[in-house]
Design an enzyme around this catalytic site. Sequence first.
Site, PDB file in Angstrom:
ATOM      1  N   GLN A   1       0.757  -1.258   0.011  1.00 48.05           N
ATOM      2  CA  GLN A   1      -0.007  -0.048   0.064  1.00 48.05           C
ATOM      3  C   GLN A   1       0.885   1.280   0.005  1.00 48.05           C
ATOM      4  O   GLN A   1       1.696   1.337   0.885  1.00 48.05           O
ATOM      5  CB  GLN A   1      -0.752   0.034   1.324  1.00 48.05           C
ATOM      6  CG  GLN A   1      -2.048   1.069   1.122  1.00 48.05           C
ATOM      7  CD  GLN A   1      -2.777   0.946   2.469  1.00 48.05           C
ATOM      8  OE1 GLN A   1      -2.352   1.486   3.409  1.00 48.05           O
ATOM      9  NE2 GLN A   1      -4.123   0.524   2.312  1.00 48.05           N
ATOM     10  N   GLY A   2       0.759   1.988  -0.806  1.00 48.09           N
ATOM     11  CA  GLY A   2       1.536   3.366  -1.024  1.00 48.09           C
ATOM     12  C   GLY A   2       0.464   4.346  -0.792  1.00 48.09           C
ATOM     13  O   GLY A   2      -0.093   5.324  -1.714  1.00 48.09           O
TER      14      GLY A   2
ATOM     15  N   SER B   1       0.616   6.553   2.473  1.00 50.98           N
ATOM     16  CA  SER B   1       1.190   7.655   3.586  1.00 50.98           C
ATOM     17  C   SER B   1       2.389   8.281   2.779  1.00 50.98           C
ATOM     18  O   SER B   1       3.137   7.533   1.927  1.00 50.98           O
ATOM     19  CB  SER B   1       1.734   7.055   4.662  1.00 50.98           C
ATOM     20  OG  SER B   1       0.600   6.715   5.519  1.00 50.98           O
TER      21      SER B   1
ATOM     22  N   SER C   1       4.174  -1.678   4.166  1.00 53.07           N
ATOM     23  CA  SER C   1       4.320  -2.980   4.439  1.00 53.07           C
ATOM     24  C   SER C   1       4.538  -3.843   3.271  1.00 53.07           C
ATOM     25  O   SER C   1       3.874  -3.581   2.219  1.00 53.07           O
ATOM     26  CB  SER C   1       3.264  -3.549   5.404  1.00 53.07           C
ATOM     27  OG  SER C   1       2.757  -2.530   6.127  1.00 53.07           O
TER      28      SER C   1
ATOM     29  N   GLU D   1     -10.594  -1.411   5.750  1.00 58.35           N
ATOM     30  CA  GLU D   1      -9.399  -1.647   6.768  1.00 58.35           C
ATOM     31  C   GLU D   1     -10.121  -1.579   8.088  1.00 58.35           C
ATOM     32  O   GLU D   1      -9.540  -2.505   9.205  1.00 58.35           O
ATOM     33  CB  GLU D   1      -8.549  -0.694   6.405  1.00 58.35           C
ATOM     34  CG  GLU D   1      -7.271  -0.823   7.370  1.00 58.35           C
ATOM     35  CD  GLU D   1      -6.042  -0.121   6.935  1.00 58.35           C
ATOM     36  OE1 GLU D   1      -4.965   0.016   7.419  1.00 58.35           O
ATOM     37  OE2 GLU D   1      -6.227   0.834   5.741  1.00 58.35           O
TER      38      GLU D   1
END
Lengths: 360, 389
Positions: free
Chosen positions: B128-129, B131, B163, B246
């Site tokens: 996941q990109g 932040s 992550s 989420e």
Amino acid sequence: MDFRLTDDQRALRAGMRGLLAARYPRERLRSLADADADVDAGAPGGPPTPDRGLWQALGEAGFFALRLTEQDGGAGLGLPEAVLLFEEAGRALLPGPLVATHLAAGLVPGAAEGACAVTALDRPGAAEHLASAEAVLLLDGPAARALRLRPGGAPRALRARPARSVDPTTPLHLVRQLPRPSKGSITTLPADASRLRREAALLTAAQQLGSAFRTIGLAVSHARRRSQFGRPVGAFQAVQHLCAEMLVRAELARTAVYAASLSAEADGPAEIATAKLLADSAAIRNARDCLQVHGGLGFTWEADVHLHLKRAWLRAGQWQSAAESEELLANTLLHEASHLPEGHHASDATDVLDAENVTA
Amino acid sequence: MDLTLTKDEEDFRDRLRAWLHDTLPRLPPEPPADDWPARRAHDSAWQRALHDAGYAGLHWPAHAGGQDATPTQHLIFIEETERAGAPYVGANFVGLLHAGPTIAAEGTAAQRARWLPPILRGDEIWCQGFSEPDAGSDLASLRTRAVRDGDSYIVTGSKIWTSHAEIADWCELLVRTDPAAPRHHGITWLALPMNAPGVTVRPLRTLAGTTEFAEVFLDDVRVPVTHRVGPENDGWRVTMVTLSYERGTAFAGEVVACRRTLTRLARTAHANGRWDDAVLRRRLGLLHAEFTTLWRLVQWNTCEAAHAARTGSNGAPGPGASVFKLRYSQARQELYEAAAEVLGPQSLDTRHEWTAQRLSSLSYTIAAGTSQIQRNIIAERILGLPRGR
């Protein structure tokens, strides 16, 4: 599985809220509180507690007989519905020995109809509304017992001492010793006292839940209205976060209380201890935070918040204290641990043995 | 109010239990926490086993390759796999819980066909990109830019807290496509192939000493326009679907796992004598109440979400999920504080599983929306307090 309330349950709850709005509006609560009726608990001249008219109205509405079968004059409903009604009672801070009278329905004549008031004791300690009760449930042993008397006779029969109750709408007596089983006016009831104690704890938790939500409402409406530094205090994050934590506590308590009302048969003691523990904590801590949000006004007699806090303190000590609930839940864990299968997880292997070896 | 299972649901549970009973003993042991290629292989093998047994994408809709299971069946699956000690979703977390559901909800038929089957089979790993160094809680201030060039976007910027970046095949990436638009309206959601030229991954060492996260640097990376999910500049809305997933059931399995840990804590405390400490015992009793109730809250939120889906909203969990996230993240930290109390001096050895968990639990009140942000959401969106600052 559908955890949500059914339409019937919503209607039942709305009906109870409507009944209380009509029969026990805030002015009644305030007049009781302002009379500070506890000075001579139940003494002649003081306001009658509980209010017999209201008690009968509750009886007619089926509040006490709710869980009796229809043949026995009840509504044939269960603990989930009872919990919703007691939540509303707690929200309105309805006074009176509601739980004991509800439990006595079908066991003590007159209780189901609201024709008499029944209080209860499960151990020596504080008894609510003792002077006005016509019967006392004695739930200290394996079998439930009832002591029946004329109104005003209970304090003398139990050699109880009146207290100056911290909760101005709940007169209290202190009882040092419960009577022996053989005493003349005591009858043994066809009911398991441990089941009644668990139900009492759950219904008391439901009242705490209602209070916990009510103090959120009081805090939020004050925070929106009260302005300082040129804006509502509710726009300050410090105040917002207090209110948010109140909601978290109340939602957790609601979940626990509703779940316990559904699984009281299967996982009774642990689920009910969970409900009582979280609801007591939610009621007390929410009242505390509500008081804080009110600022100086919160410290006055005039604001309602102290009535919630004091009632919450009283309820938290009834049936099952935090210490008792936590010990019960800890023991449940230990019992589970003795049945714990060895997992397939690599992590399970690091449990006891590796824990001991790791620093060796 | 009803927590009982139907006959179908009971049958589903029985079949699943039997399958877990047969399958789990045959799984290889978990690889070391820092051996990422081995962890990928392990997690992928587990996902493949689930896929072959018909349990992959259980609650996803059929058009997304899922099994169209009911929310209750999904919860039974989470509860039973955790209780049996099955492997955690691990490296497949983003694919199964963020990117996949987003593509299922917002992607075209071709996009679903390209990306969802490999997620469900465990063949492709996603990261996941979202932040950025200067866009954390204030995600909408993100600055990684994507400029349209023919059939591609040229992407430049950097992402952080990603992550599984080192082993991922794909990254669900948020980029700014219209710098002039109001913050929330100039963002686009792209699927970035991690092997594209110009992508540099630098592992971040966490306070736990592990490399759970990475920084991802993007220098003129070319991403085909066909990799865009949802309309250009509509990425914020697309992302909110993902984020609310989420906060919905993503942590449900962990609640069951924490409940198991609590039982093991009691066993250890009893074995090493710490059980005699009433203060510790009562702490464990309170945690029992908290985790039991957090699981009930998962059930409650699931039923609410299922009802919302039936009655026409998009089925994403409501703001009540913030209540869960806030309490769960705190309770998890309290659990591993109690574990340290049970272990005594052994808790100072990072090789102990509970010490590693104590350290990693520190991220829970920060990741996926800090506790402070969750309280803002509750105060403003649920309680209706005036907007704060």
